[in-house]
Design an enzyme around this catalytic site. Structure first.
Site, short mmCIF file in Angstrom:
data_model
loop_
_atom_site.label_atom_id
_atom_site.label_comp_id
_atom_site.label_asym_id
_atom_site.label_seq_id
_atom_site.Cartn_x
_atom_site.Cartn_y
_atom_site.Cartn_z
N GLU A 48 0.83 -1.20 0.00
CA GLU A 48 0.00 0.00 0.00
C GLU A 48 0.87 1.25 0.00
OE1 GLU A 48 -3.80 1.97 2.38
OE2 GLU A 48 -2.70 0.31 3.30
N GLU A 57 -3.59 4.78 -2.28
CA GLU A 57 -4.50 5.70 -1.60
C GLU A 57 -4.13 7.10 -2.06
OE1 GLU A 57 -7.11 5.34 0.82
OE2 GLU A 57 -7.07 3.36 -0.11
N HIS A 65 1.35 8.66 6.47
CA HIS A 65 0.00 8.48 6.97
C HIS A 65 -0.57 9.87 7.22
CE1 HIS A 65 -2.89 6.13 9.81
NE2 HIS A 65 -3.36 6.27 8.59
#
Length: 755
Positions: free
Chosen positions: A335, A384, A350
């Site tokens: 990811e 993402e 993050h």
């Protein structure tokens, strides 16, 4: 008495220089660069280092714990000081498991080469040792630890200390008797071969001797026929027993005389029982053996969550090293969380936390280098995307230029697929998973950008507005909308991210290349309420599950619940050791550790399999699993204090469908981690063996507090070899514990209707 490694070191110039020692800079960051004196110890196995100001304090590590030596600026830390120290001075030691790398800078290029070459030679020599050489090294290591005055001999006081260090709480009278029997020179000390003889007496395996006696008529040897009988009756080998018996004698029997007569001695028998081919995990199933030509949706896929993080989700370090470690463990879905960075360069971290940032460019470069070193099957890059249109175009360009031909850009046969291609078809390819403008059918007719909902994980996170609870008008007005660039969209082929509406909607409208992401709580709810529908959905489409946003400590959920309904991409925090990663490592230990495991046939076809009601499926048969836990060998110490000895117990845990979840444990053995004997039998009934994992856990019993973990091994039920087997234990970190094992006898039988 010398170890195999020390003998090897004697004749090598580089290793002799390493023994003399050198000042190397240990680098932890751009601002932390400190000189340490490093040297190779006389055992040829241990590297010792200390600060000149540390007094007697020092650190050591074993070459056996080093996985690889990287040369030059091959770490983020060394890259950060490239302007200060040239590449020919720098090298990195990469350790097995989750231990941090050691970045070092030498004084000169020639000195760097001595250490790079030397450590590589030692690693190669360690890996090429045979079983006898490994055992000799292990004995020598213990001798060195116990020989306190370093005179090359051991008196009885030192032997008593050694026994405690080795986890043996032995009666002093019996220990003295063994010591006296080994002291052939009657000098009151054990030297060289005398110590080896003492060790052999200490490690005599009565448990193995008893099994040997059961099949040996004269109690001295096993004839070819007797060995064949053992293989047939106990190891359940059937037709191949006779041929295999002769192969085992040729391979393991040390006595040439016994070999000549087609027989096996107790020594050969014990060597066979501790060998990899007699391990609990069938070596034939360890290798790549499954059909790899089925659609991607028919496989469990080894998957990582927030792969870039080395630690927790709030303040943890983001690192390329995390991608390297995950890919080395066979991970096939990584990811990347992308955000706008300075100077037009997208960054990975993050979002909205204090985690550090790394460049998207560097992540993709790392992926290009390491994606196919362990497995040739496809890697899914789960994106993402939180970037602006401009930086999305930069991302698309970086993916294109860095990954080159490995990046899949169009359907394999240029046709719109009716089912997903196979891992075999996609060998050596990187697949981008992200939002896509339109579908494969109409992508040529679309505009250059589109507005869409928020990213997958935000969409399904209970803390953010859920698309399921919003009307179409709400969605249009949602201020978390994003625009997606055509350039990035065009790189998405077989893994288009879509919002999940319902199983019925998916059955009627979804394409095979569309996939949804589910938070662990949403996935669990669907699994519990509509398990059979989830299984059917996952036979055609990919599903990704990820940890709850509340798991800020990077803890993991139990992946088994989601495998039970056929979810392929069950993403875990690889940086966090524990039960959940043990299960993941156990499942993917089979099939060549390639990161893909074929799902059972009842999860790949239109049969209605409900994990809550396994007895309803066609061909249902439950099995009885009987495990006799016989003994343990050289179990690790938990408390390193010299006088501390463990009280071990063994727990066997079954993970699978709800009806199969079970745990049983043996009693604990007082003060013996060296050769504890249990001889206790644990029985289980398994309804869906195709989904079950069996975990063996060894703990140090503590009546006042929680037991301490000592070691474990997890194996897929379908990979278990029945019969007398050794289970070679792994640390919490997933690395092998040298010579540490359990000896068990396993029987598997169909459960009769009378039971």
């Amino acid at each position: 008495m010398e170890s195999p490694q020390s003998l090897f070191a004697h004749g090598d110039e580089d290793l002799q220089v390493m023994k003399a020692g050198a000042m190397l800079r240990k680098v932890k960051s751009r601002s932390w660069k400190k000189q340490r004196h490093f040297r190779l110890q006389e055992d040829g196995q241990t590297i010792w280092y200390k600060s000149r100001w540390a007094g007697t304090g020092h650190s050591t590590f074993s070459v056996a714990d080093v996985d690889v030596v990287r040369e030059g600026h091959q770490s983020e830390i060394l890259l950060s000081i490239a302007d200060e120290f040239p590449a020919d001075l720098c090298f990195t030691l990469v350790f097995r498991g989750r231990r941090s790398n050691l970045d070092l800078v030498a004084e000169s290029p020639s000195e760097a080469q001595v250490w790079i070459r030397g450590i590589r030679k030692l690693i190669q020599n360690t890996e090429s040792m045979n079983d006898k050489e490994r055992l000799d090294q292990w004995i020598w290591d213990w001798f060195q630890k116990a020989d306190k005055n370093k005179d090359g001999r051991m008196n009885f006081k030192e032997v008593r200390t050694l026994l405690k260090m080795m986890n043996v709480g032995m009666n002093e009278e019996y220990a003295l008797r063994l010591f006296t029997m080994a002291d052939k020179s009657e000098s009151g000390c054990l030297e060289n071969e005398e110590f080896v003889q003492f060790y052999k007496m200490l490690t005599e395996r009565e448990d193995v001797w008893r099994v040997f006696q059961d099949y040996s008529r004269d109690g001295q040897i096993l004839t070819l026929a007797e060995l064949e009988d053992f293989l047939k009756q106990e190891q359940q080998e059937g037709e191949r027993s006779l041929v295999h018996a002769q192969e085992l004698i040729d391979r393991y029997e040390p006595s040439e005389n016994a070999k000549k007569h087609g027989a096996m001695s107790i020594d050969g028998f014990q060597m066979y029982l501790v060998s990899p081919e007699s391990a609990i995990l069938d070596p034939q199933l360890l290798a790549l053996h499954q059909d790899m030509s089925q659609p991607l949706s028919h496989y469990f896929i080894c998957s990582s969550h927030n792969t870039y993080l080395m630690d927790d989700q709030l303040r943890g370090q983001s690192s390329q090293e995390a991608y390297i470690q995950a890919l080395k463990r066979g991970c096939r879905c990584v990811e990347v969380d992308c955000w706008d960075g300075p100077n037009g360069e997208p960054v990975v971290y993050h979002g909205h936390t204090l985690t550090s940032k790394i460049l998207f460019r560097d992540v993709i470069t790392t992926l290009a280098e390491y994606a196919f070193k362990v497995s040739e099957f496809p890697v899914i890059l789960s994106l993402e995307n939180h970037c602006s249109m401009e930086q999305q175009r930069v991302m698309a360009q970086l993916l294109d230029t860095i990954l080159g031909d490995t990046l899949l850009r169009a359907p394999l046969d240029t046709l719109v697929p009716q089912e997903l291609p196979s891992p075999q078809d996609l060998k050596g390819k990187v697949l981008l998973k992200a939002k896509k403008i339109g579908g494969l059918e109409e992508s040529e007719m679309l505009t250059d950008e589109v507005t869409d909902e928020i990213s997958d994980e935000e969409e399904a996170d209970p803390k953010s507005p859920s698309a399921e609870n919003l009307s179409a008008e709400d969605l249009r007005l949602n201020d978390k909308k994003s625009k997606f660039s055509r350039e990035l969209s065009d790189l998405v082929v077989y893994c288009k991210s879509v919002h999940f509406h319902s199983f019925e909607y998916s059955r009627l409208h979804s394409k095979c290349y569309e996939m949804s992401s589910f938070s662990e709580s949403k996935a669990r709810k669907l699994a519990k309420e509509t398990g059979a529908e989830f299984v059917r959905h996952n036979s055609r489409q990919l599903s990704r599950v990820y940890p709850s946003g509340m798991r800020t400590d990077s803890s993991n959920y139990n992946p088994q619940e989601l495998w039970n309904v056929g979810c392929q991409i069950v993403a875990l925090n690889f940086q966090t050791a524990g039960l959940e990663m043990d299960l993941n490592d156990g499942l993917f230990s089979q099939n060549g550790c390639c990161g893909y495991v074929l799902k059972p046939d009842f999860m790949r076809n239109d049969d209605s399999f409900d994990p809550e009601r396994p007895q309803d499926r066609n061909g249902y048969t439950s099995l009885r699993l009987s495990i006799q836990v016989i003994s343990g060998q050289q179990l690790p110490k938990v408390n390193q204090k010299e006088g501390s000895i463990v009280d071990p117990l063994v727990r066997v845990e079954i993970y699978g469908v709800f009806q199969d979840q079970a745990k049983q444990e043996t009693s604990y053995i007082d003060n013996n981690g060296f050769n504890p004997l249990w001889n206790e039998t644990l029985n289980f009934i398994v309804h869906v063996p195709e989904l079950a994992l069996v975990r063996f856990v060894v703990e140090d019993y503590d009546k006042a507090s929680r037991n301490d973990f000592m070691g474990q091994f997890t194996v897929p039920f379908t990979c278990i070899q029945p019969g007398y087997r050794h289970i070679h234990l792994l640390s919490k970190d997933g690395t092998a514990i040298p010579l540490s094992s359990l000896f068990v006898n396993i029987k598997i039988s169909e459960l009769t209707t009378e039971v």
